[in-house]
Structure formats: structure tokens, C-alpha cells
Scaffold this motif. Structure first.
Motif, PDB file in Angstrom:
ATOM      1  N   ARG A 174      -2.477   3.636   5.137  1.00 26.64           N
ATOM      2  CA  ARG A 174      -0.765   2.675   4.509  1.00 26.64           C
ATOM      3  C   ARG A 174      -0.181   2.613   5.834  1.00 26.64           C
ATOM      4  O   ARG A 174      -0.225   2.769   6.558  1.00 26.64           O
ATOM      5  CB  ARG A 174      -0.063   4.734   4.062  1.00 26.64           C
ATOM      6  N   ASN A 220       0.783  -1.411   0.348  1.00 21.82           N
ATOM      7  CA  ASN A 220      -0.007  -0.275  -0.213  1.00 21.82           C
ATOM      8  C   ASN A 220       1.161   1.174  -0.132  1.00 21.82           C
ATOM      9  O   ASN A 220       0.352   1.994  -0.029  1.00 21.82           O
ATOM     10  CB  ASN A 220      -1.223  -0.246   1.773  1.00 21.82           C
ATOM     11  N   ASN A 221       1.957   0.911   0.317  1.00 23.00           N
ATOM     12  CA  ASN A 221       3.277   2.641   0.559  1.00 23.00           C
ATOM     13  C   ASN A 221       3.288   2.930  -0.910  1.00 23.00           C
ATOM     14  O   ASN A 221       3.769   3.924  -1.508  1.00 23.00           O
ATOM     15  CB  ASN A 221       4.446   2.091   1.112  1.00 23.00           C
TER      16      ASN A 221
END
Length: 116
Positions: free
Chosen positions: A40, A31-32
Motif C-alpha cells: 500500500r 492497491n489502496n
């Protein structure tokens, strides 16, 4: 013409690989790499108990179950899929596809991803 077959690799030549699918319980940083994700895990408190004490992309202060299983199998924890290029040979050595907020329903992650 005689047919030949290539011998199968011996156990010492074979390499164990790990592919991880899941949600935030097993994510290691995918997700980053998503521009529009609100889910995040790059905040300082994530990773304080992980070797190095830095945020790692895991939604935990330490290791995930995928990290623990990989260690028990004697392999490296696989990297986040989105951290690799499409031609990266690391894809053949195992990757982690997990993403925080993932689910089987379309509505599952609707609060975490906002695309304008």
C-alpha cells in the motif's frame, strides 16, 4: 433505400485517452482499494512532492512516468481502476490498472497479498 454513413469525428472532436498497465512504478492507488494487500502507498511520505503534498496511492514522493506522459500528451493522469464503479463513464476516458507487486508470475506478489 440509400445507405448513409456517419462521418468520422474531426481531430478537434476526438479525445485522447490513456490506459496504464504495470506495477508499483506506474500505480496511482489501486492497491489502496484492496482489502488484503500489504503493498500500500497511503503512508504520509508518499506524495510529499506531489501537488497537494498528500499520499496519492503512488509508490513515489511525486509523479509516476504515467503522470509525466499524460501531462506531455495534454491529458489528465488516469484514475485508479479500483476507485471507479463499473458504470462510471470515467472508464471511457482512460484508467490506470497498475498494481504494486504485479508481475507475470503467480509467485511475484505472493508476499504482498494475504487472504485468510
Amino acid at each position: 433505400m440509400a445507405a448513409t454513413s456517419s462521418p468520422s469525428p474531426s481531430p478537434s472532436q476526438q479525445q485522447l485517452v490513456t490506459f496504464v498497465f504495470g506495477d508499483s512504478l506506474t500505480e496511482v492507488g489501486n492497491n489502496n482499494h484492496l482489502q488484503y494487500s500489504l503493498a500500500r502507498s497511503d503512508f504520509p511520505w508518499y506524495g510529499v512532492d506531489f501537488p497537494g503534498g498528500q499520499a496519492t496511492g503512488r509508490f513515489t514522493n511525486g509523479r509516476t512516468i504515467g503522470d509525466i506522459i499524460s501531462q506531455k500528451l495534454g491529458t489528465e493522469s488516469p484514475p485508479p481502476y479500483l476507485s471507479l464503479s463499473k458504470n462510471d463513464d470515467a472508464l471511457l476516458k482512460g484508467v490506470n490498472y497498475a498494481s504494486g507487486g504485479a508481475g507475470i508470475l503467480n509467485e511475484t506478489g505472493q508476499y504482498f497479498v494475504h487472504i485468510s
